[in-house]
Design an enzyme around this catalytic site. Sequence first.
Site, PDB file in Angstrom:
ATOM      1  N   GLY A  10       7.470 -40.108  -7.205  1.00  0.00           N
ATOM      2  CA  GLY A  10       6.575 -40.357  -5.960  1.00  0.00           C
ATOM      3  C   GLY A  10       6.006 -38.956  -5.472  1.00  0.00           C
ATOM      4  N   ASN A  32      11.049 -47.156 -10.062  1.00  0.00           N
ATOM      5  CA  ASN A  32      10.456 -48.300 -10.596  1.00  0.00           C
ATOM      6  C   ASN A  32       8.955 -48.353 -10.660  1.00  0.00           C
ATOM      7  N   LEU A  33       8.430 -47.188 -10.297  1.00  0.00           N
ATOM      8  CA  LEU A  33       6.975 -47.027 -10.522  1.00  0.00           C
ATOM      9  C   LEU A  33       6.138 -47.840  -9.710  1.00  0.00           C
ATOM     10  N   ASN A  35       4.805 -47.605  -6.821  1.00  0.00           N
ATOM     11  CA  ASN A  35       3.869 -46.786  -6.268  1.00  0.00           C
ATOM     12  C   ASN A  35       3.589 -45.445  -6.872  1.00  0.00           C
ATOM     13  N   LYS A  84       6.124 -47.565   1.863  1.00  0.00           N
ATOM     14  CA  LYS A  84       5.926 -46.850   3.109  1.00  0.00           C
ATOM     15  C   LYS A  84       4.498 -47.024   3.897  1.00  0.00           C
ATOM     16  N   SER A 124      11.755 -40.469   8.894  1.00  0.00           N
ATOM     17  CA  SER A 124      10.421 -40.291   9.390  1.00  0.00           C
ATOM     18  C   SER A 124      10.228 -39.973  10.696  1.00  0.00           C
ATOM     19  N   THR A 126       8.180 -41.704  12.289  1.00  0.00           N
ATOM     20  CA  THR A 126       8.126 -43.208  12.877  1.00  0.00           C
ATOM     21  C   THR A 126       9.356 -43.426  13.629  1.00  0.00           C
ATOM     22  N   TYR A 148       8.126 -51.034   8.924  1.00  0.00           N
ATOM     23  CA  TYR A 148       8.353 -49.858   8.049  1.00  0.00           C
ATOM     24  C   TYR A 148       9.242 -49.165   8.873  1.00  0.00           C
ATOM     25  N   LYS A 152      13.571 -47.500   8.412  1.00  0.00           N
ATOM     26  CA  LYS A 152      13.797 -46.239   8.472  1.00  0.00           C
ATOM     27  C   LYS A 152      15.018 -45.848   9.664  1.00  0.00           C
ATOM     28  N   PHE A 177       7.134 -35.150   9.461  1.00  0.00           N
ATOM     29  CA  PHE A 177       6.059 -35.672  10.316  1.00  0.00           C
ATOM     30  C   PHE A 177       5.019 -36.123   9.359  1.00  0.00           C
ATOM     31  N   ARG A 230      -1.838 -35.055  15.225  1.00  0.00           N
ATOM     32  CA  ARG A 230      -0.574 -35.333  14.483  1.00  0.00           C
ATOM     33  C   ARG A 230      -0.007 -33.821  14.101  1.00  0.00           C
TER      34      ARG A 230
HETATM   35  P1  NAD Z   1       5.738 -42.536  -2.688  1.00  0.00           P
HETATM   36  O1  NAD Z   1       5.278 -43.804  -2.364  1.00  0.00           O
HETATM   37  O2  NAD Z   1       4.775 -41.543  -3.218  1.00  0.00           O
HETATM   38  O3  NAD Z   1       7.025 -42.258  -3.256  1.00  0.00           O
HETATM   39  C1  NAD Z   1       8.106 -43.263  -3.076  1.00  0.00           C
HETATM   40  C2  NAD Z   1       8.532 -43.652  -4.635  1.00  0.00           C
HETATM   41  O4  NAD Z   1       9.746 -44.610  -4.441  1.00  0.00           O
HETATM   42  C3  NAD Z   1       7.451 -44.398  -5.539  1.00  0.00           C
HETATM   43  O5  NAD Z   1       7.308 -43.515  -6.648  1.00  0.00           O
HETATM   44  C4  NAD Z   1       7.851 -45.605  -5.815  1.00  0.00           C
HETATM   45  O6  NAD Z   1       7.564 -46.058  -6.895  1.00  0.00           O
HETATM   46  C5  NAD Z   1       9.446 -45.413  -5.694  1.00  0.00           C
HETATM   47  N1  NAD Z   1      10.177 -46.915  -5.224  1.00  0.00           N
HETATM   48  C6  NAD Z   1       9.818 -47.533  -4.103  1.00  0.00           C
HETATM   49  N2  NAD Z   1      10.745 -48.677  -4.278  1.00  0.00           N
HETATM   50  C7  NAD Z   1      11.762 -48.262  -5.059  1.00  0.00           C
HETATM   51  C8  NAD Z   1      12.730 -48.964  -5.557  1.00  0.00           C
HETATM   52  N3  NAD Z   1      13.450 -50.083  -5.017  1.00  0.00           N
HETATM   53  N4  NAD Z   1      13.590 -48.537  -6.643  1.00  0.00           N
HETATM   54  C9  NAD Z   1      12.936 -47.339  -7.244  1.00  0.00           C
HETATM   55  N5  NAD Z   1      11.941 -46.599  -6.908  1.00  0.00           N
HETATM   56  C10 NAD Z   1      11.320 -47.152  -5.698  1.00  0.00           C
HETATM   57  O7  NAD Z   1       6.038 -42.046  -1.044  1.00  0.00           O
HETATM   58  P2  NAD Z   1       6.137 -40.785  -0.410  1.00  0.00           P
HETATM   59  O8  NAD Z   1       5.194 -40.294   0.340  1.00  0.00           O
HETATM   60  O9  NAD Z   1       6.351 -39.774  -1.516  1.00  0.00           O
HETATM   61  O10 NAD Z   1       7.484 -40.890   0.388  1.00  0.00           O
HETATM   62  C11 NAD Z   1       8.796 -40.803  -0.144  1.00  0.00           C
HETATM   63  C12 NAD Z   1       9.676 -41.157   1.042  1.00  0.00           C
HETATM   64  O11 NAD Z   1       9.424 -40.284   2.423  1.00  0.00           O
HETATM   65  C13 NAD Z   1       9.537 -42.592   1.332  1.00  0.00           C
HETATM   66  O12 NAD Z   1      10.997 -43.205   1.638  1.00  0.00           O
HETATM   67  C14 NAD Z   1       8.906 -42.549   2.686  1.00  0.00           C
HETATM   68  O13 NAD Z   1       9.080 -43.579   3.512  1.00  0.00           O
HETATM   69  C15 NAD Z   1       9.080 -41.216   3.284  1.00  0.00           C
HETATM   70  N6  NAD Z   1       8.253 -40.733   4.177  1.00  0.00           N
HETATM   71  C16 NAD Z   1       6.908 -40.597   3.871  1.00  0.00           C
HETATM   72  C17 NAD Z   1       5.932 -39.953   4.386  1.00  0.00           C
HETATM   73  C18 NAD Z   1       4.719 -40.035   4.251  1.00  0.00           C
HETATM   74  O14 NAD Z   1       3.817 -39.938   5.158  1.00  0.00           O
HETATM   75  N7  NAD Z   1       4.244 -39.675   3.051  1.00  0.00           N
HETATM   76  C19 NAD Z   1       6.380 -39.657   6.123  1.00  0.00           C
HETATM   77  C20 NAD Z   1       7.941 -39.869   6.336  1.00  0.00           C
HETATM   78  C21 NAD Z   1       8.873 -40.427   5.377  1.00  0.00           C
HETATM   79  C1  WQD Z   2      -3.392 -39.826  11.092  1.00  0.00           C
HETATM   80  C2  WQD Z   2      -4.438 -39.667  12.079  1.00  0.00           C
HETATM   81  C3  WQD Z   2      -5.216 -41.946  12.605  1.00  0.00           C
HETATM   82  C4  WQD Z   2      -6.962 -42.853   8.470  1.00  0.00           C
HETATM   83  C5  WQD Z   2       1.557 -42.726   9.193  1.00  0.00           C
HETATM   84  C6  WQD Z   2       2.849 -43.486   9.245  1.00  0.00           C
HETATM   85  C7  WQD Z   2       3.915 -42.681   9.680  1.00  0.00           C
HETATM   86  C8  WQD Z   2       4.425 -41.746   8.520  1.00  0.00           C
HETATM   87  C9  WQD Z   2       2.938 -40.670   8.231  1.00  0.00           C
HETATM   88  C10 WQD Z   2       6.004 -42.371   6.786  1.00  0.00           C
HETATM   89  C11 WQD Z   2      -4.313 -40.936  12.993  1.00  0.00           C
HETATM   90  C12 WQD Z   2      -6.338 -41.208  11.833  1.00  0.00           C
HETATM   91  C13 WQD Z   2      -6.410 -42.056   9.594  1.00  0.00           C
HETATM   92  C14 WQD Z   2      -8.222 -42.963   8.762  1.00  0.00           C
HETATM   93  C15 WQD Z   2      -8.515 -42.051  10.878  1.00  0.00           C
HETATM   94  N1  WQD Z   2       4.473 -42.157   7.054  1.00  0.00           N
HETATM   95  N2  WQD Z   2      -7.188 -41.715  10.857  1.00  0.00           N
HETATM   96  N3  WQD Z   2      -8.949 -42.489   9.703  1.00  0.00           N
HETATM   97  O1  WQD Z   2      -0.633 -42.933  11.266  1.00  0.00           O
HETATM   98  O2  WQD Z   2       0.149 -40.492  11.899  1.00  0.00           O
HETATM   99  O3  WQD Z   2       1.295 -41.749  10.308  1.00  0.00           O
HETATM  100  O4  WQD Z   2       2.061 -41.716   8.040  1.00  0.00           O
HETATM  101  O5  WQD Z   2       6.621 -42.314   7.532  1.00  0.00           O
HETATM  102  O6  WQD Z   2       5.141 -43.349   9.606  1.00  0.00           O
HETATM  103  O7  WQD Z   2       2.566 -44.365  10.391  1.00  0.00           O
HETATM  104  O8  WQD Z   2      -1.042 -40.873   9.558  1.00  0.00           O
HETATM  105  O9  WQD Z   2      -2.519 -40.360   8.070  1.00  0.00           O
HETATM  106  O10 WQD Z   2      -2.220 -42.855   8.900  1.00  0.00           O
HETATM  107  O11 WQD Z   2      -3.253 -41.018  10.414  1.00  0.00           O
HETATM  108  O12 WQD Z   2      -8.987 -41.751  11.909  1.00  0.00           O
HETATM  109  O13 WQD Z   2      -9.057 -43.567   7.610  1.00  0.00           O
HETATM  110  O14 WQD Z   2      -5.723 -39.930  11.513  1.00  0.00           O
HETATM  111  O15 WQD Z   2      -5.971 -42.787  13.583  1.00  0.00           O
HETATM  112  O16 WQD Z   2      -4.718 -40.553  14.216  1.00  0.00           O
HETATM  113  P1  WQD Z   2      -0.167 -41.630  10.680  1.00  0.00           P
HETATM  114  P2  WQD Z   2      -2.336 -41.376   9.087  1.00  0.00           P
END
Ligand code: NAD
Ligand code: WQD
Length: 336
Positions: A10, A32-33, A35, A84, A124, A126, A148, A152, A177, A230
């Site tokens: 990921g 598991n690919l 996403n 996610k 997160s 969140t 979601y 978490k 964040f 943010r």
């Molecule tokens: P991502 O989707 O790129 O990575 C997650 C990976 O997990 C993917 O490659 C997906 O294929 C794999 N996956 C999902 N379910 C699986 C399963 N059951 N078994 C094996 N593989 C599985 O997302 P990311 O942005 O890299 O996020 C990584 C982690 O961080 C996630 O847990 C996400 O919730 C958390 N997180 C992400 C953000 C964000 O905004 N990107 C913010 C806070 C927390």
């Molecule tokens: C950022 C800002 C939108 C898209 C999400 C998850 C959070 C965490 C991180 C995993 C906001 C605005 C967005 C668009 C816009 N993930 N926006 N036009 O919502 O802060 O957080 O990702 O844990 O749980 O909720 O991130 O990048 O979606 O939005 O105006 O097309 O951009 O309203 O103010 P967010 P975001």
Amino acid sequence: MKILVTGGAGYIASHTNALLLEKGYEVVAIDNLSNSSPESIRRVEEITGKKIIFYKGDTRDKNLLEKIFSENDIYAVIHFAGLKAVGESCAKPLMYYENNLMANLALADVMSKHNVKRLVFSSSATVYGVPKKLPLTEQSPLSATNPYGATKLMGERIFSDLYNADKQWHIILLRYFNPVGAHPSGKIGEDPKGIPNNLMPFIAQVAVGRLPVLKVFGNDYNTHDGTGVRDYIHVMDLAEAHIKALEKIDNYGVEAINVGTGEGYSVLDMVKAFEKVSGKTIKYEFAPRRSGDVDACYANCDKAEKELGFKAKYNLYDMCRDLWRWQTLNPNGYED
Ligand code: NAD
Ligand code: WQD
């Protein structure tokens, strides 16, 4: 020292893998690919000149986990695997609970059996729900506003209960964040499937002409320019936070730590910064608020600095510059 990285193909994992390999760790990855693309694994190997031991499969699959732990002497696990997308989790809550929670349970069980009790969990911001007071500290009230977020929050609870029952565990819950940006090489980055939900990949796709216009969700928020604020953090900083967490993990039982920069930027701040770095005009229009969005969300990062010695180094322009490099070199993501 072998680190098992779940969700290892990921976005955040691939950048963390690159740094782990550079620091001399060995990486065992499972994904598991659902996403992601195996190409991210190959590119990390290309960047670092080192191999990743990759298992294609599901973190819920205990037989596969048994095989991985039997074949490898794992020192610690970084558990990224999970679904996610907030909107999708509202439409398909059971899929989210099933995937994210069962993965936690299967992993914790097999880790226990193999006596591997060091875990860094991707939590997160969140988990703070709708912030009552900013900046958010680790003591701020917790709540979930969507399935979601609930996974978490429950994940944190599951791992905290695990520690309470067995004090041999060392668990760090990293509350990220808003991760953005890409590896400075431009070889790995965020590759969302379909139309991006998140702001920065959306902006980048508008800049390369893949999407016509950015919809700015709301311009009547209680912020300096009316658009949502943010705490954006460069994914390489986030990767570094994982290394620090691994280095310090034996100091802790179970500990939640914010990972942000402490700075809040609005949607329009991000648009302007991206335009400056890319030299492109980002076409945008104001649209209604997106359901569930809050005015502002940013971290107090004192604990990460005090406990882990971690402080974000990259600024807004670095985030935009590295995202732009990734997007221009790979306009269609890993498909290229
Ligand atoms: P991502 O989707 O790129 O990575 C997650 C990976 O997990 C993917 O490659 C997906 O294929 C794999 N996956 C999902 N379910 C699986 C399963 N059951 N078994 C094996 N593989 C599985 O997302 P990311 O942005 O890299 O996020 C990584 C982690 O961080 C996630 O847990 C996400 O919730 C958390 N997180 C992400 C953000 C964000 O905004 N990107 C913010 C806070 C927390
Ligand atoms: C950022 C800002 C939108 C898209 C999400 C998850 C959070 C965490 C991180 C995993 C906001 C605005 C967005 C668009 C816009 N993930 N926006 N036009 O919502 O802060 O957080 O990702 O844990 O749980 O909720 O991130 O990048 O979606 O939005 O105006 O097309 O951009 O309203 O103010 P967010 P975001």
